[in-house]
Enzyme design. Structure first.
Site, PDB file in Angstrom:
ATOM      1  N   LYS A 118       5.060-103.615   4.494  1.00 37.52           N
ATOM      2  CA  LYS A 118       4.829-102.707   5.626  1.00 37.52           C
ATOM      3  C   LYS A 118       5.967-101.688   5.762  1.00 37.52           C
ATOM      4  O   LYS A 118       5.727-100.556   6.144  1.00 37.52           O
ATOM      5  CB  LYS A 118       4.659-103.481   6.922  1.00 37.52           C
ATOM      6  CG  LYS A 118       3.394-104.309   6.878  1.00 37.52           C
ATOM      7  CD  LYS A 118       2.758-104.538   8.205  1.00 37.52           C
ATOM      8  CE  LYS A 118       1.326-104.963   7.916  1.00 37.52           C
ATOM      9  NZ  LYS A 118       0.593-105.545   8.945  1.00 37.52           N
ATOM     10  N   LYS A 201      -4.944-105.751  -0.120  1.00 33.31           N
ATOM     11  CA  LYS A 201      -5.817-106.435   0.853  1.00 33.31           C
ATOM     12  C   LYS A 201      -6.467-105.425   1.795  1.00 33.31           C
ATOM     13  O   LYS A 201      -5.925-104.345   2.038  1.00 33.31           O
ATOM     14  CB  LYS A 201      -5.054-107.508   1.621  1.00 33.31           C
ATOM     15  CG  LYS A 201      -4.219-107.022   2.756  1.00 33.31           C
ATOM     16  CD  LYS A 201      -3.886-108.162   3.730  1.00 33.31           C
ATOM     17  CE  LYS A 201      -3.318-107.560   4.999  1.00 33.31           C
ATOM     18  NZ  LYS A 201      -3.616-108.253   6.209  1.00 33.31           N
ATOM     19  N   LYS A 204      -6.712-103.279   8.758  1.00 32.66           N
ATOM     20  CA  LYS A 204      -7.140-102.347   9.816  1.00 32.66           C
ATOM     21  C   LYS A 204      -6.496-100.985   9.637  1.00 32.66           C
ATOM     22  O   LYS A 204      -7.086 -99.962   9.917  1.00 32.66           O
ATOM     23  CB  LYS A 204      -6.648-102.824  11.193  1.00 32.66           C
ATOM     24  CG  LYS A 204      -7.102-104.146  11.653  1.00 32.66           C
ATOM     25  CD  LYS A 204      -6.521-104.369  13.057  1.00 32.66           C
ATOM     26  CE  LYS A 204      -6.450-105.817  13.402  1.00 32.66           C
ATOM     27  NZ  LYS A 204      -5.192-106.465  12.984  1.00 32.66           N
TER      28      LYS A 204
HETATM   29  N1  AQP Z   1      -7.916-108.864   4.166  1.00 29.98           N
HETATM   30  C1  AQP Z   1      -7.877-110.037   4.793  1.00 29.98           C
HETATM   31  N2  AQP Z   1      -8.447-111.142   4.235  1.00 29.98           N
HETATM   32  C2  AQP Z   1      -8.428-112.354   4.869  1.00 29.98           C
HETATM   33  N3  AQP Z   1      -7.845-112.518   6.083  1.00 29.98           N
HETATM   34  C3  AQP Z   1      -7.265-111.442   6.666  1.00 29.98           C
HETATM   35  N4  AQP Z   1      -6.630-111.284   7.836  1.00 29.98           N
HETATM   36  C4  AQP Z   1      -6.245-109.989   7.972  1.00 29.98           C
HETATM   37  N5  AQP Z   1      -6.617-109.277   6.897  1.00 29.98           N
HETATM   38  C5  AQP Z   1      -7.253-110.157   6.061  1.00 29.98           C
HETATM   39  C6  AQP Z   1      -6.404-112.371   8.786  1.00 29.98           C
HETATM   40  O1  AQP Z   1      -6.733-111.919  10.080  1.00 29.98           O
HETATM   41  C7  AQP Z   1      -5.882-112.577  11.031  1.00 29.98           C
HETATM   42  C8  AQP Z   1      -5.323-111.582  11.990  1.00 29.98           C
HETATM   43  O2  AQP Z   1      -4.487-110.683  11.308  1.00 29.98           O
HETATM   44  P1  AQP Z   1      -3.668-109.616  12.148  1.00 29.98           P
HETATM   45  O3  AQP Z   1      -4.570-108.602  12.693  1.00 29.98           O
HETATM   46  O4  AQP Z   1      -2.862-110.284  13.178  1.00 29.98           O
HETATM   47  O5  AQP Z   1      -2.646-109.062  11.113  1.00 29.98           O
HETATM   48  P2  AQP Z   1      -2.796-108.572   9.644  1.00 29.98           P
HETATM   49  O6  AQP Z   1      -2.943-109.753   8.738  1.00 29.98           O
HETATM   50  O7  AQP Z   1      -1.617-107.680   9.394  1.00 29.98           O
HETATM   51  O8  AQP Z   1      -4.160-107.744   9.666  1.00 29.98           O
HETATM   52  P3  AQP Z   1      -4.407-106.269   9.242  1.00 29.98           P
HETATM   53  O9  AQP Z   1      -5.856-105.980   9.424  1.00 29.98           O
HETATM   54  O10 AQP Z   1      -3.833-106.030   7.877  1.00 29.98           O
HETATM   55  O11 AQP Z   1      -3.641-105.451  10.342  1.00 29.98           O
HETATM   56  P4  AQP Z   1      -2.642-104.234  10.217  1.00 29.98           P
HETATM   57  O12 AQP Z   1      -3.275-103.256   9.263  1.00 29.98           O
HETATM   58  O13 AQP Z   1      -2.509-103.665  11.596  1.00 29.98           O
HETATM   59  O14 AQP Z   1      -1.357-104.792   9.730  1.00 29.98           O
HETATM   60  C9  AQP Z   1      -4.825-113.323  10.231  1.00 29.98           C
HETATM   61  O15 AQP Z   1      -5.157-114.688  10.195  1.00 29.98           O
HETATM   62  C10 AQP Z   1      -4.928-112.721   8.863  1.00 29.98           C
HETATM   63  O16 AQP Z   1      -4.575-113.647   7.848  1.00 29.98           O
END
Ligand code: AQP
Length: 340
Positions: A118, A201, A204
C-alpha cells in the site's frame, strides 16, 4: 493453543473504504454468514478507524459505512444473533490499540507485506496509522478474546501478528490472558484476483472499475466485466493442474466455485474443454443470480440510513459490554491506575 477457558468467539471486520467488491463477499462476508449459529458467538465490525489510515472524504466515509452495514445485513448477518457495529463507536478498540503499539515491535511491522504494497515507493509520506494498522487490528480481535477470525488470504499475515502480540503480552506480564487466535481461511475463493491482472488481488481501491466486480454492479455491467476479463486463448483443461500457469483462468474458475459452493475441481470437471465464450456467460449469470437479490436488499436498506444507524448503535452497546471489562483487566494487568 487456545485454552478451553475461552468462549469460542468469531471476530472479523471490513473497512468502509469504498464500494464492496466480490473478494470482500467471497473472502469474508459469505463465510461470516455461515459461521453464525450455535458453535460461535459472532462479532462483526465495520472498521471505520482502519479506513481513515488513508484519507477519506467524510461524506463518502459515512455513506460507505452504511453500505457495508447494508451489505452485511442483506447477505444474511442477523443483527439480533450477531454483534454488528462500527468500530469508532466502541473506544476499547483504540485504547487497546495503543497498549499493543507498546507491545508490538517495529521489526514486526516492517515485515508486513500489505503495508509495503500500500505504501509502495511513497512510504515516507503515508500516515503513521497505516503503519500501525496491524496493531489496531490485533486490538479489534483481542478486545473480544476472539478465538477465530475468518479472513481472506491477504489478511493471514495480520492475524499471525495478532498471535505474536497476544503471546508477547501474555509472556511479558506473566499471564494467560489473551487467546492465541486462529485465522480461518477455507474455501476456493480466499484470494480473488483482479480481472485485468491475475497476479494482483481484487481491491475496492484498485485503479480501474473494470478490474473488480462491485456488489452493487447491475447485471449488464457484471456481464461486461467478465466478458472483458483478461484470459488466455486456450479452453479450460480437465483438471486443476492444467491451470497452474494460467492465473486469470484459475481466478475465474475459483470465483465460479466460491459463488456456487462447489469445489474448483468440480467446476473444472463440469466445464472441461469449454471455451471462454461458454464459461464467461455462465459465470456472469451465476454472479448475477447470487448478487442481484443481495444488491436489491442493500439498496432498500441504504435508503434508510437512520435505521442502519440504530442497528449499529445497538450493536455497539453489545460490543462495549464484552470489550470494556476485558480492557479494564488489561489496564489492571499493565499497572495503570484506575481511581474513578
Ligand atoms: N480479493 C480478495 N479476495 C479474498 N478476500 C478478500 N478480502 C478483501 N479482498 C479480498 C477480504 O475482505 C475482508 C475485508 O477486507 P478490508 O476491506 O478490511 O480490507 P482489504 O483486504 O484491504 O480490502 P480491499 O478491498 O483491498 O480494500 P482497500 O482497497 O481499501 O485496501 C478481509 O477479510 C479480506 O481478507
Amino acid at each position: 493453543m487456545n485454552t478451553p477457558a475461552f468462549t469460542p468467539r468469531v471476530f472479523s471486520g471490513i473497512k468502509p473504504s469504498g464500494g464492496l467488491q466480490l473478494g470482500n463477499y467471497l473472502g469474508a462476508i459469505k463465510r461470516w454468514v455461515d459461521m453464525q449459529g450455535p458453535d460461535f458467538e459472532t462479532v462483526y465490525c465495520v472498521v471505520d478507524l482502519h479506513a481513515i489510515t488513508v484519507w477519506q472524504d467524510p461524506a463518502e466515509l459515512r455513506a460507505s459505512t452504511h453500505e457495508v452495514a447494508a451489505a452485511l445485513i442483506a447477505s444474511g448477518i442477523d443483527p439480533e444473533s450477531s454483534v454488528l457495529f462500527n468500530q469508532s463507536q466502541v473506544s476499547a478498540h483504540a485504547e487497546l490499540g495503543w497498549i499493543f503499539n507498546c507491545v508490538a515491535r517495529v521489526g514486526w511491522m516492517n515485515r508486513m507485506t500489505q503495508f509495503k504494497d500500500k505504501a509502495g515507493k511513497n512510504a515516507e509520506n503515508v500516515s503513521l496509522g497505516l503503519y500501525a494498522y496491524p496493531s489496531l487490528m490485533a486490538a479489534d480481535i483481542l478486545a473480544y478474546h476472539a478465538t477465530h477470525v475468518p479472513v481472506g488470504e491477504d489478511q493471514k499475515q495480520h492475524v499471525e501478528l495478532t498471535r505474536d502480540i497476544a503471546n508477547k503480552f501474555n509472556h511479558d506480564y506473566g499471564v494467560e490472558f489473551f487467546p492465541v487466535t486462529e485465522p480461518v481461511i477455507e474455501g476456493p475463493a480466499m484470494r480473488v484476483m483482479n480481472l485485468r491482472d491475475g497476479n494482483k488481488k481484487m481491491s475496492k481501491s484498485g485503479d480501474s472499475d473494470m478490474e473488480r466486480i462491485n456488489m452493487l454492479d447491475g447485471a449488464d455491467l457484471i456481464a461486461k466485466k467478465f466478458k472483458k476479463a483478461r484470459t488466455d486463448p486456450a479452453p479450460l483443461p480437465d483438471n486443476l493442474e492444467g491451470l497452474k500457469d494460467r492465473p486469470e483462468a484459475r481466478n475465474l474458475v475459483d470465483i465460479y466455485a466460491g459463488l456456487s459452493d462447489m469445489t474448483s475441481e468440480a467446476v473444472i470437471s463440469e466445464y472441461a474443454g469449454a471455451g471462454w465464450g461458454q464459461f464467461k456467460p455462465a459465470l456472469a449469470d451465476l454472479a448475477v443470480a447470487k448478487l442481484a437479490p443481495i444488491s436489491d436488499e442493500m439498496r432498500r436498506l441504504m435508503d434508510d440510513p437512520g435505521e442502519l444507524d440504530q442497528i449499529l448503535g445497538k450493536g455497539a452497546d453489545k460490543a462495549e459490554a464484552i470489550a470494556r471489562p476485558i480492557l479494564e483487566q488489561v489496564y489492571d494487568i499493565v499497572g495503570l491506575v484506575r481511581s474513578r
